[in-house]
Design an enzyme around this catalytic site. Structure first.
Site, PDB file in Angstrom:
ATOM      1  N   GLY A  44      -7.558  -4.777   7.667  1.00 43.26           N
ATOM      2  CA  GLY A  44      -7.006  -5.959   7.017  1.00 43.26           C
ATOM      3  C   GLY A  44      -6.655  -6.987   8.070  1.00 43.26           C
ATOM      4  O   GLY A  44      -6.451  -6.645   9.234  1.00 43.26           O
ATOM      5  N   THR A  45      -6.578  -8.229   7.664  1.00 45.09           N
ATOM      6  CA  THR A  45      -6.372  -9.269   8.669  1.00 45.09           C
ATOM      7  C   THR A  45      -5.076 -10.047   8.468  1.00 45.09           C
ATOM      8  O   THR A  45      -4.025  -9.555   8.846  1.00 45.09           O
ATOM      9  CB  THR A  45      -7.597 -10.194   8.751  1.00 45.09           C
ATOM     10  OG1 THR A  45      -7.994 -10.570   7.428  1.00 45.09           O
ATOM     11  CG2 THR A  45      -8.764  -9.477   9.392  1.00 45.09           C
TER      12      THR A  45
END
Length: 272
Positions: A44-45
């Site tokens: 995830g960012t």
């Protein structure tokens, strides 16, 4: 009455109980010793959060990456921790989601056992301990670096906490961002944030920040107009946790994108 083995040395921690009774269920336990899996695990960012008078907003983009590949376009990275707090995940997605689930149970377990809700600082400290337990995998590249925020009933304000991979806890003021696009998101929030933002303006500011992050960071996903996939946005106030509907977020995102057609670099902030 709970059976005696349910508590560990008088502790109210569900994580301690789980580690003693079923260590294989602790997040990341099954992957220990598996070597460097960082390139094969979805990540995830970008997560952003901003306070406003009476609460806090948290928003996360929807992209998960696996190396140079988009692993998922509609992953959810913002979750309720309990009724008055939320958590956003950045890093190894699978382990992060397991950690969030354990954290949710941890808070519920404490409330049922002690008969009271854990304080905002107490929640932040509990999360710190869970992150520290993942240090072994973090050293192999499978790090989890969440962002935690909530409404503090003792002070009637929204609060934001960030962490490092060792479980170090840091309180942030006004706004913060984590993840690969965080440097660009924080730059946008520095330009747009004001102490007197209302709830809708705070939501708009976080969406503008995510747009700027997606503009410069390939791992961060912007609004997907063809699929109508928009960031997950949550608001926490004295009334509790509330996820903003996709329809509401989509309407604000459409306004943001409309403004970018005129000014591609986003709204200008006053010089003084």
């Amino acid at each position: 009455m709970l059976p005696e083995p349910f508590t560990v040395a008088g502790s109210s921690s569900f994580a301690d109980f789980l580690a003693q009774q079923a260590p294989g269920l602790v997040p990341g336990a099954s992957a220990r010793g598996a070597g460097d899996l960082a390139g094969a695990a979805p990540h995830g960012t970008t997560i952003v959060a901003a306070t406003f008078p009476g609460g806090v907003v948290m928003a996360g983009d929807r992209r998960a990456t696996m190396g140079n590949v988009i692993a998922q376009r509609d992953i959810e990275k913002v979750f309720p921790a309990d009724e008055y707090s939320c958590i956003g995940i950045a890093g190894s997605a699978g382990i992060a989601i397991e950690l969030v689930r354990l954290f949710q149970v941890e808070l519920e377990h404490y409330e049922k056992l002690e008969g009271t809700v854990l304080s905002a600082d107490g929640k932040a400290n509990r999360l710190s301990a869970l992150i520290r337990g993942n240090l072994g995998l973090a050293m192999q590249g499978l790090a989890v670096v969440p962002l935690f925020a909530g409404f503090d009933a003792a002070t009637n304000i929204g609060r934001i906490f960030s962490y490092d991979v060792t479980g170090g806890r840091y309180e942030e003021h006004a706004f913060h961002a984590v993840g690969s696009g965080s440097v660009f998101a924080r730059g946008a929030l520095k330009k747009l944030y004001r102490d007197d933002l209302d709830e809708n303006e705070a939501i708009t500011a976080t969406l503008q920040a995510l747009y700027d992050a997606a503009d410069d960071d390939s791992a961060t996903g912007g609004p997907d107009l063809t699929r109508r996939i928009f960031p997950v946005v949550a608001v926490v106030t004295a009334d509790g946790y509330r996820r903003i509907s996709d329809t509401e977020v989509g309407a604000i995102a459409d306004d943001v994108i409309g403004g970018r057609l005129v000014r591609p670099d986003g709204p200008a902030a006053p010089l003084t």
